[in-house]
Design a protein around this motif. Sequence first.
Motif, mmCIF file in Angstrom:
data_model
loop_
_atom_site.group_PDB
_atom_site.id
_atom_site.type_symbol
_atom_site.label_atom_id
_atom_site.label_comp_id
_atom_site.label_asym_id
_atom_site.label_seq_id
_atom_site.Cartn_x
_atom_site.Cartn_y
_atom_site.Cartn_z
ATOM 1 N N GLN A 171 -7.373 -18.089 14.572
ATOM 2 C CA GLN A 171 -7.692 -16.727 14.980
ATOM 3 C C GLN A 171 -7.578 -16.543 16.491
ATOM 4 O O GLN A 171 -7.807 -17.474 17.256
ATOM 5 C CB GLN A 171 -9.080 -16.323 14.489
ATOM 6 C CG GLN A 171 -10.166 -17.353 14.692
ATOM 7 C CD GLN A 171 -11.509 -16.820 14.248
ATOM 8 O OE1 GLN A 171 -11.796 -15.629 14.380
ATOM 9 N NE2 GLN A 171 -12.346 -17.689 13.714
ATOM 10 N N GLN A 228 -4.766 -14.918 12.543
ATOM 11 C CA GLN A 228 -5.542 -13.693 12.330
ATOM 12 C C GLN A 228 -5.758 -13.096 13.725
ATOM 13 O O GLN A 228 -6.453 -13.697 14.550
ATOM 14 C CB GLN A 228 -6.905 -14.016 11.719
ATOM 15 C CG GLN A 228 -6.879 -14.455 10.280
ATOM 16 C CD GLN A 228 -6.299 -13.384 9.360
ATOM 17 O OE1 GLN A 228 -5.370 -13.654 8.624
ATOM 18 N NE2 GLN A 228 -6.803 -12.191 9.397
ATOM 19 N N LYS A 256 -6.995 -10.083 16.297
ATOM 20 C CA LYS A 256 -7.762 -8.866 16.545
ATOM 21 C C LYS A 256 -7.355 -8.342 17.925
ATOM 22 O O LYS A 256 -7.472 -9.056 18.921
ATOM 23 C CB LYS A 256 -9.261 -9.148 16.548
ATOM 24 C CG LYS A 256 -9.865 -9.486 15.188
ATOM 25 C CD LYS A 256 -11.391 -9.450 15.282
ATOM 26 C CE LYS A 256 -12.064 -9.441 13.933
ATOM 27 N NZ LYS A 256 -12.255 -10.798 13.384
ATOM 28 N N ASP A 259 1.194 -3.438 13.725
ATOM 29 C CA ASP A 259 0.236 -3.004 12.702
ATOM 30 C C ASP A 259 0.769 -3.220 11.292
ATOM 31 O O ASP A 259 0.005 -3.204 10.322
ATOM 32 C CB ASP A 259 -0.105 -1.521 12.917
ATOM 33 C CG ASP A 259 -1.549 -1.217 12.552
ATOM 34 O OD1 ASP A 259 -2.285 -2.167 12.204
ATOM 35 O OD2 ASP A 259 -1.926 -0.033 12.592
ATOM 36 N N ASN A 275 -2.059 -9.480 8.953
ATOM 37 C CA ASN A 275 -3.012 -10.311 9.712
ATOM 38 C C ASN A 275 -3.242 -9.837 11.145
ATOM 39 O O ASN A 275 -3.767 -10.580 11.964
ATOM 40 C CB ASN A 275 -2.590 -11.790 9.685
ATOM 41 C CG ASN A 275 -1.114 -12.003 10.027
ATOM 42 O OD1 ASN A 275 -0.298 -11.087 9.858
ATOM 43 N ND2 ASN A 275 -0.768 -13.182 10.513
ATOM 44 N N GLU A 305 -5.185 -6.770 13.286
ATOM 45 C CA GLU A 305 -6.148 -5.687 13.158
ATOM 46 C C GLU A 305 -6.354 -5.055 14.530
ATOM 47 O O GLU A 305 -6.612 -5.770 15.501
ATOM 48 C CB GLU A 305 -7.471 -6.295 12.691
ATOM 49 C CG GLU A 305 -8.293 -5.438 11.760
ATOM 50 C CD GLU A 305 -9.579 -6.194 11.363
ATOM 51 O OE1 GLU A 305 -10.542 -5.529 10.975
ATOM 52 O OE2 GLU A 305 -9.599 -7.445 11.482
ATOM 53 N N PHE A 323 -8.405 -2.411 17.132
ATOM 54 C CA PHE A 323 -9.685 -1.718 17.374
ATOM 55 C C PHE A 323 -9.482 -0.857 18.620
ATOM 56 O O PHE A 323 -9.488 -1.379 19.744
ATOM 57 C CB PHE A 323 -10.804 -2.715 17.610
ATOM 58 C CG PHE A 323 -11.031 -3.665 16.469
ATOM 59 C CD1 PHE A 323 -12.015 -3.392 15.525
ATOM 60 C CD2 PHE A 323 -10.260 -4.809 16.335
ATOM 61 C CE1 PHE A 323 -12.228 -4.266 14.453
ATOM 62 C CE2 PHE A 323 -10.468 -5.679 15.271
ATOM 63 C CZ PHE A 323 -11.444 -5.407 14.323
#
Lengths: 447, 447
Positions: free
Chosen positions: B3, B26, B28, B116, B120, B122, B124
């Motif tokens: 991640q 993953q 973010k 997007d 995997n 994401e 914000f």
Amino acid sequence: MKQAVIVGAGLVGSLWAVFLARRGYQVKVFERRADMRSAGYVGGRSINLAMSARGWAAIDKAGIREKLEKVALPMPGRMMHAVDGALTYQPYGKEGEAIYSVSRGGLNLELLQIADSFPNVEFFFEHRCVEVSLDKPEITFENMAGGEVFTVEAPLIFGADGAFSAVRYALQRTDRFNYRQHYLAHGYKELNILPNADGTHKLDPNALHIWPRGNFMFIALPNADGSFTCTLFLPFEGEVAFEHLKSDADIQAFFAKWFPDIPPLMPHYLEDFKNNPTSSLMTLQCNPWQWQNRILLIGDSAHAIVPFYGQGMNAGFEDCTILDGMYEEFDGDWSKIIPAFDKKRKPDGDAIAELALRNFIEMRDLVGDPKFLLRKKIMAHVHAKHPEFLPVYSMVSFSNTPYHIALREDDAQNRLFEKILALPDIESRWDSPEVEAICLEHARRSL
Amino acid sequence: MKQAVIVGAGLVGSLWAVFLARRGYQVKVFERRADMRSAGYVGGRSINLAMSARGWAAIDKAGIREKLEKVALPMPGRMMHAVDGALTYQPYGKEGEAIYSVSRGGLNLELLQIADSFPNVEFFFEHRCVEVSLDKPEITFENMAGGEVFTVEAPLIFGADGAFSAVRYALQRTDRFNYRQHYLAHGYKELNILPNADGTHKLDPNALHIWPRGNFMFIALPNADGSFTCTLFLPFEGEVAFEHLKSDADIQAFFAKWFPDIPPLMPHYLEDFKNNPTSSLMTLQCNPWQWQNRILLIGDSAHAIVPFYGQGMNAGFEDCTILDGMYEEFDGDWSKIIPAFDKKRKPDGDAIAELALRNFIEMRDLVGDPKFLLRKKIMAHVHAKHPEFLPVYSMVSFSNTPYHIALREDDAQNRLFEKILALPDIESRWDSPEVEAICLEHARRSL
């Protein structure tokens, strides 16, 4: 009512409070640390100061010389210690000239007491600056003892809060603020030589002692109590470096190899070495030093430098001299004083930063170089006969010539001595009329 | 689980998310601004981008070239506009080479959509980074919509949050962090040339247009919709400067004198001039770019530069290429990748900063200088016959040669052309075998 806020009660903040008090200002001085008069001075990471002409000029102008003379020890020259113990002495200037060893803690204590003796100066210790308003004449502090946060009206704010200045952080957020912080690859560690049992010094107290070792060095400056405050300057990483000095054996082997004469002077050096922190050395430059003619950075918050010319405190004190001179010149009109100071003084701040970096190389390396020693000898010789031929060291330490002129002269003298030292047989005729004439011709054109 | 957290969903952050997603992470991505796909792109202070070889190389490696080709317009050369309207065209490279005009908003939108589309990744949006822990693998955000503050576990953090990076601010508080931000005396203002009624371009769309005026300039880069994004670069203060362009009459007189052919192309220029902000231009350098092998700055947060070489985005994209290459080389071991990237890439960041500053002088000034035009002509002539004699512009824009080598070559070519342009009658024998031989000898020694 004339009022001003000073952030920081260090050397420059305390001295500037005296100047403002004498000009009739109501001065509030806020300091993050506790009052060293009750809390004691926290040592262990301090390098002794070398007060020279600019420092004394400010102290004279503030009218407090006699109170400070007692804590200052004259060092008319430097004593170089070779690995084999051989000593070489070099005077810093002419007969009667000296720089003065002062302990940071002792000087700060004296300045605090002097400033606090003015009824119109008020100190607030353990007060952390948490915000400087850019829009309104206001500044906010946190009382670290009680925790309360309060805002003070402040039409005039001086940020004398050092290299990590909170006032400067506020200015750094504004558009087009130029800023640079640059660390040396070297760090330093404070050590101490205690007095003899009878209170006398273990080394000649009338000199700044240097153990130059090429890429690193050890220095010792005398204190009035018979001790010396010493500093080891060494790279953090590399072949010979702090990173390799972890165990007792590492440290002992290092001193045995490079500074064999030091452990006998400092029986407790192993403990001190391990207990005292290794600190870093930074040059800080920024521009502008002010905001809207009402917030001004002075001293290290505007121009922190490395300590090798002994000019950090002197430069900060000279800020006070110059500001106070402009106070007269502009009849107390800060909307003129502040921009004029920023404009005039910034090139000097940059120049002393560069000179201090150059002097590190001189101290740690060149003082062991025969060519360099010859250059020093020629300069001293000609200067003694003809004071108008002024070595840059004298210009910086024994005059108030703006630093940017001293830097220009340093470049010029470097070129001059490239020529002189290339003369055939210069070793045997360094004091010849021919060399003297070349130096005088240089001095004539430099005017 | 593999991640990673990326701070910033700008150009570099979005592209790097694609790279990490393809490596099975993953990801973010946290972005302070709103999602431009719903909120729309906030323009008015943007300079069009010039995508060149390094940008395309990254896009190829990420496997997304075809999606981006449609928003890029080739500019094989630059068109210089003199005050009297005379035009001079210079190709940037050889036949078939071009830089590509791309709107920042359009490119960012495409990259967001591509990133997007990976399950995997994401995003914000409207999440502000409020703290980066230096002790623990954690990072804290504030959801600006709801106001809640929360902490995310983050063993691996990439700060792609631009020149005013919050991630870098955390690193700046650490000991021995070198940092420099330096503003140009010039600012810039975005203006626009709209398409003709039939959707065609009002100027040749196959060129980057420059109106060089010595100390300032105006440029125009084509967009796919028939418009041009234009930028006026001008000092903030001085004789000819933004400070004097306040009233309609000031602005009109300024354009009438210096850019008489522009107002007819931009009937609405007065309104735009007054509505659009005047922005500043900064070079940012720091060191190190990483913390404990787990936090890494990429793109502008590590090395923001002035826009004059069109390399800001290209350099950021090349960061991604190089990082991804090291991911393979070190088999995904970030404790090796991160320090290796920092060490290898930092000299290139410094070099492109310097080259970008030099190119400002070239664009605004030298492109109107006959000697400089002759130099360009000689370089293009020899380069066409002997590709191994590579102009620095080609090395920067049409190759992936490390920037620090391009900078070294720029110094070398400056010395070379000092010599060549001093040859007698160079104007008449610029294409002589003798000049060619000098250039080839230079190329041979540069290898």
